[in-house]
Design an enzyme around this catalytic site. Structure first.
Site, short mmCIF file in Angstrom:
data_model
loop_
_atom_site.label_atom_id
_atom_site.label_comp_id
_atom_site.label_asym_id
_atom_site.label_seq_id
_atom_site.Cartn_x
_atom_site.Cartn_y
_atom_site.Cartn_z
N GLU A 4 -9.44 6.80 4.22
CA GLU A 4 -10.27 5.81 4.90
C GLU A 4 -9.40 4.60 5.16
O GLU A 4 -8.42 4.38 4.46
CB GLU A 4 -11.46 5.43 4.03
N LYS A 56 0.79 -1.24 0.00
CA LYS A 56 0.00 0.00 0.00
C LYS A 56 0.82 1.29 0.00
O LYS A 56 0.37 2.31 -0.49
CB LYS A 56 -0.96 0.01 1.19
N SER A 81 1.42 -10.01 -1.10
CA SER A 81 1.06 -8.59 -0.91
C SER A 81 1.44 -8.00 0.44
O SER A 81 1.67 -6.80 0.55
CB SER A 81 -0.44 -8.39 -1.16
C1 LIG Z 1 -5.09 -3.96 1.82
C2 LIG Z 1 -4.47 -5.24 1.51
C3 LIG Z 1 -4.96 -6.07 0.48
C4 LIG Z 1 -6.23 -5.77 -0.28
O1 LIG Z 1 -6.22 -4.58 -1.01
P1 LIG Z 1 -6.06 -4.56 -2.59
O2 LIG Z 1 -6.38 -3.17 -2.97
O3 LIG Z 1 -7.03 -5.56 -3.15
O4 LIG Z 1 -4.67 -4.95 -2.89
C5 LIG Z 1 -4.29 -7.23 0.19
N1 LIG Z 1 -3.17 -7.59 0.88
C6 LIG Z 1 -2.68 -6.84 1.86
C7 LIG Z 1 -1.47 -7.29 2.59
C8 LIG Z 1 -3.30 -5.64 2.22
O5 LIG Z 1 -2.80 -4.88 3.21
#
Ligand SMILES: *Cc1c(COP(=O)(O)O)cnc(C)c1O
Length: 397
Positions: A113, A91, A380
């Site tokens: 948000e 992010k 992610s």
């Molecule tokens: C916020 C988050 C997501 C989901 O958000 P996307 O916009 O779909 O990427 C996925 N994995 C992690 C580790 C997150 O913090």
């Protein structure tokens, strides 16, 4: 096929657009102009990429998952390590990009948000780094569930405002952030945390994350001399997935699968599997697939991972779903939790529960692959923030 979405008006096929109160239209137009200028400004680009390198820690590694590969005995599995980014997830790529844009536009106050608190932490981090005022809207229910992130935001100097309306979760926090934005447009920039919201946000956020896929492409070329056969990523709003997939969209041999959270099951009303069972509608400024209840109201989403617990999805995913360029699949809470354990034990990486949804899909995919193929999972984020949920799950409480 040349992929050119979105259109100048912000449409991905029939999805996207700008469904906002009239007062915000000139603000969005100003943002579009500022973004276009920034994209063509080598100084902006240099500053952004310098920060990604020196502050975020990019490029993130592409790690061969050896024991996981042996476990399935099929295609080679690589992990794109967004969990190694500063603050523990992808992010921050977007938070930094949007903050630089806000600064260029002369805005002095940042709002955002947050659901699980990850986007709030990334935004508060970027604001601390640049000395900006920062207000984060968060549902009261989420503040209770994600205490650690609330404390992190406080320590970073942000003000966290508790949202008591509706279901007291992300959807309601987003409504409050939009209300603040409408009231304070003169000096305030709204940093949206995923590829959702009115144009140009979905395009802009995607472009701030496309570095994930661009690096992956280069790294695969360097170690394997070729591209991937399959790319997997979890999908909440869809930002990590589209950032990872986008640079491969025109490569027809690369199959891409987005993994949604189906919660207790897509056939139940405790789910967040928007593309699997949703229907088109407008939420938070754009047209996309949504979860509706029988009365047509936006349904409360459920997933064990707070970051996938959203009743909408980015409009670009809606389009890529309809055109079948990307396939989407739902994974349940239980399947994701098993994957948290498997990846921790096999790779020494505790994934975020969001990320574990993508890993869980390997159970379905791997038997269909060949030994000479390559699968890349976008890792992610890391799971430290989820330790309480994980312990409670496995201790049965
Ligand atoms: C916020 C988050 C997501 C989901 O958000 P996307 O916009 O779909 O990427 C996925 N994995 C992690 C580790 C997150 O913090």
């Amino acid at each position: 096929m040349k992929y050119t979405a979105p259109t100048k008006q912000g449409y991905f096929g029939k999805y996207g657009g700008k469904f906002v109160p009239e007062i915000l239209i000139p603000v969005l137009e100003e943002l579009e102009t500022a973004y276009e200028t920034a994209q063509n400004d080598p100084l902006f680009q240099k500053e952004y990429y310098d920060l990604l390198r020196e502050y975020v820690g990019r490029p993130t590694k592409l790690t061969l998952a050896e024991r996981l590969t042996d476990h399935y005995g099929k295609a080679k599995i690589y992990l794109k390590r967004e969990d190694l980014c500063h603050t523990g997830a992808h992010k921050i790529n977007n938070a930094i990009g949007q903050l630089l844009l806000a600064r260029n536009m002369g805005k002095i106050r940042i709002i955002a948000e947050t659901g699980a608190g990850q986007h709030g932490v990334a935004t508060a981090t970027a604001c601390a780094k640049f000395g900006f005022e920062c207000v984060i809207y968060m549902g009261a229910e989420d503040m209770e569930r994600q205490k650690l992130n609330v404390e992190r935001m406080g320590l970073l100097g942000a003000e966290v405002r508790s949202v008591e309306s509706g279901s007291k979760t992300l959807k309601d926090a987003t409504n409050e952030a939009i209300r603040d934005w409408v009231t304070n447009v003169e000096n305030t920039f709204y940093i949206i945390g995923s590829v959702v919201g009115p144009h140009p946000y979905p395009m802009m956020t995607r472009n701030f994350h496309r570095v994930i896929g661009e690096e992956t492409k280069d790294q695969l070329k360097a170690v394997e001399g070729r591209s991937a056969d399959y790319l997997l990523a979890c999908v909440g709003g869809g930002s990590n997935a589209i950032g990872f997939f986008y640079p491969f969209i025109e490569d027809n041999n690369v199959k891409m699968i987005g993994i949604e959270a189906s919660g207790l099951g897509a056939e139940t009303d405790k789910t967040a599997a928007t593309l699997t069972i949703g229907t088109p509608g407008v939420l938070h400024g754009s047209l996309s697939y949504l979860l509706h209840d029988k009365e047509g109201q936006v349904q409360l989403a459920h997933s064990i991972s707070a970051g996938l617990d959203y009743p909408g999805i980015g409009p670009e995913h809606a389009y890529l779903h309809d055109t079948k360029r990307i396939h989407y699949y739902g994974i349940t809470d239980a399947e994701a939790m098993n994957a948290v354990k498997l990846i921790s034990e096999k790779e020494g990486i505790i994934p975020a529960i969001e990320t574990a949804h993508a890993f869980a899909y390997l159970e379905k995919l791997m038997p269909l692959t060949q030994k000479d193929q390559i699968v890349v999972v976008n890792c992610s984020g890391r799971g430290d923030k989820d330790m309480k949920t994980i312990s409670d799950w496995f201790s049965g409480s």
